[in-house]
Design an enzyme around this catalytic site. Structure first.
Site, PDB file in Angstrom:
ATOM      1  N   GLY A 179       0.795  -1.223   0.000  1.00  0.00           N
ATOM      2  CA  GLY A 179       0.000   0.000   0.000  1.00  0.00           C
ATOM      3  C   GLY A 179       0.825   1.269   0.000  1.00  0.00           C
ATOM      4  O   GLY A 179       2.012   1.250  -0.279  1.00  0.00           O
ATOM      5  N   HIS A 230       3.632   1.168  -8.161  1.00  0.00           N
ATOM      6  CA  HIS A 230       2.606   0.146  -7.933  1.00  0.00           C
ATOM      7  C   HIS A 230       1.580   0.143  -9.074  1.00  0.00           C
ATOM      8  O   HIS A 230       1.157  -0.905  -9.543  1.00  0.00           O
ATOM      9  CB  HIS A 230       1.841   0.420  -6.627  1.00  0.00           C
ATOM     10  CG  HIS A 230       2.684   0.418  -5.381  1.00  0.00           C
ATOM     11  ND1 HIS A 230       2.920   1.549  -4.640  1.00  0.00           N
ATOM     12  CD2 HIS A 230       3.331  -0.587  -4.732  1.00  0.00           C
ATOM     13  CE1 HIS A 230       3.661   1.254  -3.592  1.00  0.00           C
ATOM     14  NE2 HIS A 230       3.935  -0.037  -3.612  1.00  0.00           N
ATOM     15  N   HIS A 244       1.981   4.409  -5.212  1.00  0.00           N
ATOM     16  CA  HIS A 244       2.551   5.441  -6.089  1.00  0.00           C
ATOM     17  C   HIS A 244       2.561   4.878  -7.510  1.00  0.00           C
ATOM     18  O   HIS A 244       2.118   3.742  -7.737  1.00  0.00           O
ATOM     19  CB  HIS A 244       3.952   5.836  -5.604  1.00  0.00           C
ATOM     20  CG  HIS A 244       4.869   4.672  -5.374  1.00  0.00           C
ATOM     21  ND1 HIS A 244       5.307   3.846  -6.396  1.00  0.00           N
ATOM     22  CD2 HIS A 244       5.409   4.152  -4.237  1.00  0.00           C
ATOM     23  CE1 HIS A 244       6.085   2.907  -5.907  1.00  0.00           C
ATOM     24  NE2 HIS A 244       6.160   3.050  -4.584  1.00  0.00           N
TER      25      HIS A 244
HETATM   26  P1  AMP Z   1       5.807  -2.576  -1.793  1.00  0.00           P
HETATM   27  O1  AMP Z   1       4.455  -1.987  -1.563  1.00  0.00           O
HETATM   28  O2  AMP Z   1       6.935  -1.631  -1.552  1.00  0.00           O
HETATM   29  O3  AMP Z   1       5.976  -3.923  -1.119  1.00  0.00           O
HETATM   30  O4  AMP Z   1       5.886  -2.889  -3.346  1.00  0.00           O
HETATM   31  C1  AMP Z   1       4.909  -3.673  -3.991  1.00  0.00           C
HETATM   32  C2  AMP Z   1       5.372  -3.977  -5.388  1.00  0.00           C
HETATM   33  O5  AMP Z   1       5.573  -2.761  -6.103  1.00  0.00           O
HETATM   34  C3  AMP Z   1       6.719  -4.739  -5.411  1.00  0.00           C
HETATM   35  O6  AMP Z   1       6.685  -5.708  -6.442  1.00  0.00           O
HETATM   36  C4  AMP Z   1       7.699  -3.633  -5.738  1.00  0.00           C
HETATM   37  O7  AMP Z   1       8.866  -4.081  -6.380  1.00  0.00           O
HETATM   38  C5  AMP Z   1       6.869  -2.769  -6.670  1.00  0.00           C
HETATM   39  N1  AMP Z   1       7.429  -1.414  -6.723  1.00  0.00           N
HETATM   40  C6  AMP Z   1       7.724  -0.607  -5.674  1.00  0.00           C
HETATM   41  N2  AMP Z   1       8.290   0.538  -6.100  1.00  0.00           N
HETATM   42  C7  AMP Z   1       8.361   0.449  -7.445  1.00  0.00           C
HETATM   43  C8  AMP Z   1       8.858   1.311  -8.474  1.00  0.00           C
HETATM   44  N3  AMP Z   1       9.397   2.482  -8.192  1.00  0.00           N
HETATM   45  N4  AMP Z   1       8.776   0.891  -9.756  1.00  0.00           N
HETATM   46  C9  AMP Z   1       8.229  -0.324 -10.052  1.00  0.00           C
HETATM   47  N5  AMP Z   1       7.744  -1.182  -9.132  1.00  0.00           N
HETATM   48  C10 AMP Z   1       7.808  -0.800  -7.847  1.00  0.00           C
END
Ligand code: AMP
Length: 281
Positions: free
Chosen positions: A31, A37, A34
């Site tokens: 969550g 996601h 941005h």
């Molecule tokens: P998180 O909410 O940080 O656990 O991320 C959820 C998913 O979004 C994971 O697969 C992350 O690698 C991906 N993600 C987070 N930041 C980015 C980004 N800047 N660009 C692409 N994917 C992202």
């Protein structure tokens, strides 16, 4: 768009989607959404009939001194963002729904979880592989979408899926960056103005290292010391690691060849940021 909190309710939806022959794309997140996601949702929408996003700040992947309690949350904004890019459903279970009292089972991938981020965050990947396995069993997706931002996570999950014969295709999507190059992250919100300005050094120096490889540099040690020197020029940066590995097993390289990962983790104050580039030579 529906927001579902109960596993049994979600399973009922999945059953009916599958019964009508729909393919399911899955985007697991913690969550505070941005554009990074949202890019995963867009990719899933293009390749699947029904896209499910999970929003769950998973306690088992946080160390005792990490930011679980303080991790940013904003369900209302997340719901409207997910809806704006066409997610079909959000699954946002409570901690007790995922880990009821007496919970005992964990999934652990060996070796490749002990390097890079695994070294400074012991137990982190065990939490990740456990929650992702649970989510995969609940959602039963055809394809699941992960960001290259967490490149080690993609390697670990791909290995788990292969080793455990899970019938799920793992898709890695490119890193989405701010206009100055900083990789988008929910944790960027922790940065002070000064730290935020300095943090651009991470992507800037990674891109320069990539350029050096394209111009013929093949010595990982030289590239690592180049990165180290560049990053140490800013005041707030405290390097956790800078490493160059192969993409398959995350082994350190003696020489640059094939598909390689240049990955780093750097602390700005209390905020630990990660970034990477993948280069193929
Ligand atoms: P998180 O909410 O940080 O656990 O991320 C959820 C998913 O979004 C994971 O697969 C992350 O690698 C991906 N993600 C987070 N930041 C980015 C980004 N800047 N660009 C692409 N994917 C992202």
């Amino acid at each position: 768009m529906r927001v579902i909190e109960r596993i049994s309710d979600l399973k009922a939806v999945i059953r009916s989607q599958k019964a009508s022959g729909k393919t399911i794309g899955f985007v697991p997140t913690m969550g505070y959404l941005h554009e990074g996601h949202l890019s995963l949702v867009k990719a899933s929408r293009e390749e699947n009939d029904f896209t499910i996003m999970s929003i769950f700040v998973n306690p088992t992947q946080f160390g005792p001194n990490e930011d679980f309690e303080k991790y940013p949350r904003n369900m209302e904004k997340d719901t409207s963002l997910a809806e704006s890019v066409g997610a079909d459903l959000i699954f946002s279970p409570s901690v007790s729904e995922m880990y009821p009292e007496g919970y005992k089972t964990y999934v652990d991938v060996e070796k490749i979880t002990e390097v890079l981020c695994g070294k400074s965050r012991p137990g982190h990947f065990k939490g990740v592989t456990t929650v992702v396995t649970k989510l995969f069993n609940i959602v039963e997706p055809d394809k699941a979408y992960f960001g290259q931002k967490d490149a080690q996570q993609v390697v670990v999950i791909s290995k788990m899926v292969k080793d455990l014969n899970m019938n799920i295709e793992i898709v890695m999507c490119p890193i989405v960056r701010e206009s100055d190059g900083l990789a988008m992250s929910s944790r960027n919100t922790y940065l002070s103005m000064g730290e935020r300005q300095e943090a651009v050094i991470l992507s800037k120096s990674l891109f320069e290292a990539e350029e050096k490889i394209k111009n013929g540099e093949r010595d990982p040690e030289l590239l690592i010391s180049f990165l180290r020197q560049k990053i140490e020029t800013v005041n707030f940066a405290k390097i956790d690691y800078i490493e160059i590995t192969d993409m398959a097993n995350l082994n350190k390289l003696e020489e640059i060849h094939g598909k390689i990962l240049i990955a780093l983790a750097v602390k700005f104050g209390k905020t630990r940021l990660i970034d990477n580039v993948i280069v193929e030579v």
